[in-house]
Scaffold this motif. Sequence first.
Motif, mmCIF file in Angstrom:
data_model
loop_
_atom_site.group_PDB
_atom_site.id
_atom_site.type_symbol
_atom_site.label_atom_id
_atom_site.label_comp_id
_atom_site.label_asym_id
_atom_site.label_seq_id
_atom_site.Cartn_x
_atom_site.Cartn_y
_atom_site.Cartn_z
ATOM 1 N N HIS A 160 0.809 -1.220 0.000
ATOM 2 C CA HIS A 160 0.000 0.000 0.000
ATOM 3 C C HIS A 160 0.843 1.273 0.000
ATOM 4 O O HIS A 160 0.350 2.336 -0.363
ATOM 5 N N VAL A 161 2.103 1.163 0.429
ATOM 6 C CA VAL A 161 3.039 2.288 0.375
ATOM 7 C C VAL A 161 4.424 1.745 0.029
ATOM 8 O O VAL A 161 4.881 0.779 0.653
ATOM 9 N N ILE A 195 3.592 8.200 6.219
ATOM 10 C CA ILE A 195 3.466 6.898 5.556
ATOM 11 C C ILE A 195 2.082 6.309 5.816
ATOM 12 O O ILE A 195 1.428 5.786 4.911
ATOM 13 N N ILE A 196 1.623 6.414 7.060
ATOM 14 C CA ILE A 196 0.289 5.909 7.411
ATOM 15 C C ILE A 196 -0.791 6.684 6.673
ATOM 16 O O ILE A 196 -1.760 6.105 6.158
ATOM 17 N N HIS A 197 -0.655 8.002 6.603
ATOM 18 C CA HIS A 197 -1.624 8.825 5.861
ATOM 19 C C HIS A 197 -1.729 8.366 4.406
ATOM 20 O O HIS A 197 -2.834 8.160 3.872
ATOM 21 N N PHE A 198 -0.575 8.194 3.735
ATOM 22 C CA PHE A 198 -0.561 7.784 2.333
ATOM 23 C C PHE A 198 -1.182 6.393 2.170
ATOM 24 O O PHE A 198 -1.965 6.161 1.238
ATOM 25 N N GLY A 199 -0.812 5.483 3.062
ATOM 26 C CA GLY A 199 -1.343 4.124 2.987
ATOM 27 C C GLY A 199 -2.836 4.072 3.246
ATOM 28 O O GLY A 199 -3.572 3.326 2.587
ATOM 29 N N PRO A 224 1.222 4.757 -3.617
ATOM 30 C CA PRO A 224 1.941 5.977 -3.235
ATOM 31 C C PRO A 224 3.381 5.655 -2.832
ATOM 32 O O PRO A 224 3.670 4.560 -2.345
ATOM 33 N N GLN A 225 4.263 6.629 -3.037
ATOM 34 C CA GLN A 225 5.695 6.401 -2.798
ATOM 35 C C GLN A 225 6.317 7.552 -2.014
ATOM 36 O O GLN A 225 6.032 8.718 -2.295
#
Length: 288
Positions: free
Chosen positions: A167-168, A275-279, A202-203
């Motif tokens: 997911h990320v 990272i959590i937000h993007f995932g 997302p990266q």
Amino acid sequence: MGGKKSKPVEAPLLVKPWRQVNWRDDQSALQFVNNYKPHVEGQQIRVLLHGPVGAGKSSFINSVQSVLHGRISVQALVDNATHDCFTKQYKTYKIQKGNPDTFYPFVLNDIMGLKCSNRRSSKIHLKDMKRVLKGNVKDGYTFNADCKISKEDRHYNTSPTLNDKVHVLVCVIDANTTSLIKDEVLMGIQDIRDEASELGIPQVAIFTKIDQACPETQEDVKNVYRSKLLKQKIEQFSADVGIPLNCIFPVKNYHEESDLDTDTNTLILNALRNIIHFGNDFLNHKNA
């Protein structure tokens, strides 16, 4: 008759930091991580760490666990004695939350590091990475430079769930060696980015070893966003591989310390929160 005036030495620090950080307040970020829950019960964010050999992927996993446990903790093995890749297997790291049966709703995956190799090995690594991103590779698979994973392999997952997929994608870079990264490795990073982009993943990038890369940051980690040298390194890497500046997070991993430091925690938690937000955004999109 006077000699030439010597050129004034440029100050190594910016007057104002190029990114604002709320130092000494790691508790709000820690609370966010502790309170985070995906919208769908039972789902988890899978974070895949990749990057050059020796960049600090395993150390970042240990640093995240240390911050969340409130003490120095070592789960991912780190080898300081060799420049070869220490991580050979695809391994999932869960972090305990409270009692032994409860875990944070995100996992960190470590993977074999990128290094200069022949084009055939690079293509094999890319094909394996594509399988990993799609959730086709099970925990414990040992990567082979001579052949990609086959569908007959016991570690091949023929029916991946959303939880099995990545997911990320996090590219981990040693800030001390950014200018030394070979073109082949940069191409490998870009190729993996392209595969992730096709899947909508997302990266972000994590810049490690900022204390070794910059004397001012070694003296005080709070100088990280005032250091002209680090800013230049981050901007160059962003231009080289295409990851936006606001998706690149410098951190100092725990590697020789026996106690935690609030400022070091702040940088690690800031990276983890993003990272959590993007995932979470990616999961929500997939669930829509």
